[in-house]
Design a protein around this motif. Structure first.
Motif, mmCIF file in Angstrom:
data_model
loop_
_atom_site.group_PDB
_atom_site.id
_atom_site.type_symbol
_atom_site.label_atom_id
_atom_site.label_comp_id
_atom_site.label_asym_id
_atom_site.label_seq_id
_atom_site.Cartn_x
_atom_site.Cartn_y
_atom_site.Cartn_z
ATOM 1 N N GLU A 194 0.728 -1.234 0.040
ATOM 2 C CA GLU A 194 -0.096 -0.107 0.054
ATOM 3 C C GLU A 194 0.885 1.242 -0.055
ATOM 4 O O GLU A 194 0.316 2.401 -0.300
ATOM 5 C CB GLU A 194 -0.946 0.005 1.529
ATOM 6 C CG GLU A 194 -0.232 0.681 2.453
ATOM 7 C CD GLU A 194 0.994 -0.057 3.253
ATOM 8 O OE1 GLU A 194 1.657 0.512 3.780
ATOM 9 O OE2 GLU A 194 1.189 -1.388 2.808
ATOM 10 N N ALA A 195 2.085 1.274 0.192
ATOM 11 C CA ALA A 195 3.215 2.466 0.283
ATOM 12 C C ALA A 195 3.757 2.591 -1.189
ATOM 13 O O ALA A 195 3.802 1.740 -1.871
ATOM 14 C CB ALA A 195 4.139 2.029 1.238
ATOM 15 N N ARG A 254 9.405 11.839 -0.835
ATOM 16 C CA ARG A 254 7.891 12.325 -0.712
ATOM 17 C C ARG A 254 7.276 10.860 -0.686
ATOM 18 O O ARG A 254 7.492 9.947 -1.474
ATOM 19 C CB ARG A 254 7.472 13.081 -1.707
ATOM 20 C CG ARG A 254 6.034 13.685 -1.766
ATOM 21 C CD ARG A 254 5.815 14.892 -2.440
ATOM 22 N NE ARG A 254 5.871 14.428 -3.923
ATOM 23 C CZ ARG A 254 4.740 14.364 -4.631
ATOM 24 N NH1 ARG A 254 3.511 14.554 -4.376
ATOM 25 N NH2 ARG A 254 5.130 14.026 -6.054
ATOM 26 N N ARG A 255 6.474 10.761 0.285
ATOM 27 C CA ARG A 255 5.382 9.526 0.646
ATOM 28 C C ARG A 255 4.221 9.894 -0.210
ATOM 29 O O ARG A 255 3.273 11.093 0.119
ATOM 30 C CB ARG A 255 5.056 9.711 1.925
ATOM 31 C CG ARG A 255 4.144 8.213 2.158
ATOM 32 C CD ARG A 255 3.709 7.966 3.861
ATOM 33 N NE ARG A 255 3.192 9.093 4.293
ATOM 34 C CZ ARG A 255 1.730 9.237 4.588
ATOM 35 N NH1 ARG A 255 0.871 8.372 4.130
ATOM 36 N NH2 ARG A 255 1.316 10.403 5.129
ATOM 37 N N LEU A 256 3.991 9.165 -1.388
ATOM 38 C CA LEU A 256 2.896 9.308 -2.217
ATOM 39 C C LEU A 256 1.516 8.628 -1.514
ATOM 40 O O LEU A 256 0.469 8.869 -1.493
ATOM 41 C CB LEU A 256 3.029 8.842 -3.637
ATOM 42 C CG LEU A 256 4.228 9.397 -4.293
ATOM 43 C CD1 LEU A 256 4.338 8.423 -5.413
ATOM 44 C CD2 LEU A 256 4.289 10.816 -4.380
ATOM 45 N N ALA A 257 1.841 7.422 -0.863
ATOM 46 C CA ALA A 257 0.878 6.663 -0.101
ATOM 47 C C ALA A 257 1.388 5.722 0.882
ATOM 48 O O ALA A 257 2.679 5.488 0.793
ATOM 49 C CB ALA A 257 -0.009 5.662 -1.208
ATOM 50 N N HIS A 274 6.802 -0.037 8.324
ATOM 51 C CA HIS A 274 7.867 -0.837 7.827
ATOM 52 C C HIS A 274 7.918 -0.569 6.123
ATOM 53 O O HIS A 274 8.913 -0.420 5.534
ATOM 54 C CB HIS A 274 7.585 -2.369 8.124
ATOM 55 C CG HIS A 274 8.875 -3.013 7.505
ATOM 56 N ND1 HIS A 274 9.459 -3.985 8.541
ATOM 57 C CD2 HIS A 274 9.440 -3.369 6.636
ATOM 58 C CE1 HIS A 274 10.211 -4.679 7.906
ATOM 59 N NE2 HIS A 274 10.319 -4.159 6.777
ATOM 60 N N HIS A 275 6.782 -0.661 5.651
ATOM 61 C CA HIS A 275 6.538 -0.402 4.184
ATOM 62 C C HIS A 275 7.325 0.887 3.645
ATOM 63 O O HIS A 275 7.755 0.861 2.632
ATOM 64 C CB HIS A 275 5.082 -0.681 3.743
ATOM 65 C CG HIS A 275 4.723 -2.357 4.022
ATOM 66 N ND1 HIS A 275 3.324 -2.600 3.754
ATOM 67 C CD2 HIS A 275 5.366 -3.376 4.434
ATOM 68 C CE1 HIS A 275 3.395 -3.848 4.190
ATOM 69 N NE2 HIS A 275 4.324 -4.365 4.485
ATOM 70 N N ILE A 276 6.706 1.685 4.497
ATOM 71 C CA ILE A 276 7.013 3.193 4.018
ATOM 72 C C ILE A 276 8.528 3.228 3.972
ATOM 73 O O ILE A 276 9.363 3.930 3.349
ATOM 74 C CB ILE A 276 6.426 4.205 4.948
ATOM 75 C CG1 ILE A 276 4.804 4.186 4.709
ATOM 76 C CG2 ILE A 276 7.007 5.562 4.847
ATOM 77 C CD1 ILE A 276 4.213 5.074 5.806
ATOM 78 N N ILE A 277 9.360 2.756 5.079
ATOM 79 C CA ILE A 277 10.609 3.125 5.279
ATOM 80 C C ILE A 277 11.189 2.180 4.120
ATOM 81 O O ILE A 277 12.475 2.513 3.574
ATOM 82 C CB ILE A 277 11.208 2.715 6.414
ATOM 83 C CG1 ILE A 277 10.523 3.647 7.822
ATOM 84 C CG2 ILE A 277 12.699 2.890 6.805
ATOM 85 C CD1 ILE A 277 10.923 3.061 9.042
ATOM 86 N N GLU A 278 11.027 0.873 4.002
ATOM 87 C CA GLU A 278 11.583 0.100 3.013
ATOM 88 C C GLU A 278 11.537 0.469 1.547
ATOM 89 O O GLU A 278 12.309 0.604 0.813
ATOM 90 C CB GLU A 278 11.245 -1.320 3.137
ATOM 91 C CG GLU A 278 11.655 -2.217 2.199
ATOM 92 C CD GLU A 278 11.525 -3.924 2.651
ATOM 93 O OE1 GLU A 278 11.711 -4.754 1.737
ATOM 94 O OE2 GLU A 278 10.998 -4.281 3.899
ATOM 95 N N ALA A 279 10.254 1.087 1.127
ATOM 96 C CA ALA A 279 10.190 1.619 -0.054
ATOM 97 C C ALA A 279 11.173 2.623 -0.204
ATOM 98 O O ALA A 279 11.364 3.345 -1.387
ATOM 99 C CB ALA A 279 8.597 1.975 -0.188
#
Length: 274
Positions: free
Chosen positions: A176-177, A228-231, A236-241
């Motif tokens: 989802e990220a 920039r975070r798009l989603a 964990h997913h946000i950091i790894e992406a």
């Protein structure tokens, strides 16, 4: 009726001139030696044939050597290596920008090791990081000094930055990220980071350290970096992406632009750490 000669190319190995002459009808103008239509002197005829065959042999040897020529060697690897020792940490970093994605990291911070694996794997860099630090207090100093050392190693490996793309832009999803990273190996350090990580920790890792990691890396490498975070909802997913997108953008920026022919990608004629 005779069969016309097949075309020959330098990439086609030829076993012998005799084989060629037996199997094909050669037009006089296509021969790689002077053509004599008739011979009255048998000794002269023999000498001319031997000379002609030697000439044809020479042409065939050249053709076969071209076909069997080994591929050109790639340029030397761009490697940076740094040791950073303070009262708080002892850090050794080695990075090869022209590697194959080898990761060998042992920092004492398991989640950071996992993120450095992403940097190596998706950037196709060889990343070796060994660190010990005062993690009995927290991970802050170790996280910071590793990033400072990686930035310095990048600075070393890039050298004068001749011929590189310089700019990198990549967006990476993870479930989802989705994270967007834009960077410029300009020599001017700047970080804009908009991640909004929803939780304070992933395992034992303080999520505030993500932005601090990239700020430290930017400061020593001389990089302009926008994240920039798009989603995304899972920390964990946000950091790894983020690390994956950064790795791909950095790979893009450090790779060579063949059209530049080794020139520095700047209208100023220089890219250096300000």
């Amino acid at each position: 009726m005779s069969t016309p000669i097949r075309s020959l190319s330098l990439s086609t190995p030829i076993s012998s001139p005799c084989t060629l002459l037996r199997k094909t009808l050669v037009k006089p103008e296509s021969l790689p030696f002077p053509y004599i239509p008739c011979f009255r002197d048998s000794k002269l005829k023999s000498r001319l044939i031997l000379t002609s065959m030697a000439s044809l042999n020479s042409h065939m040897t050249e053709a076969n050597s071209v076909a069997a020529a080994p591929p050109q060697q790639s340029p030397s690897c761009r490697i940076g290596e740094v040791r950073r020792v303070t009262k708080e940490t002892n850090v050794h970093v080695k990075i090869n920008l022209d590697g194959s994605g080898i990761s060998d990291s042992c920092t004492g911070v398991p989640f950071l090791d996992h993120m450095l694996d992403q940097l190596a794997s998706h950037g196709l860099f060889d990343v070796h990081v060994k660190a010990s630090g005062d993690i009995h207090i927290d991970d802050h100093h170790t996280n910071e000094d590793i990033a400072l050392a990686i930035g310095t190693a990048l600075l070393q490996a890039l050298g004068d930055r001749k011929g590189i793309n310089r700019f990198g832009h990549f967006s990476a999803p993870l479930d989802e990220a989705a994270i967007e990273v834009i960077l410029d190996l300009s020599g001017r350090p700047h970080l804009s980071c908009d991640l909004s990580i929803p939780t304070e920790r992933v395992g034992t890792y303080d999520t505030q350290l993500v932005e601090h990691f990239f700020q430290s890396l930017v400061n020593t490498s001389g990089m302009t970096l926008h994240i920039r975070r798009l989603a995304g909802k899972n920390s964990h997913h946000i950091i790894e992406a983020t690390f994956k997108a950064f790795a791909r953008a950095l790979r893009q920026a450090t790779e060579f632009d063949l059209r530049r022919h080794g020139s520095i990608p700047s209208s100023k004629g220089v890219l250096s750490r300000s």
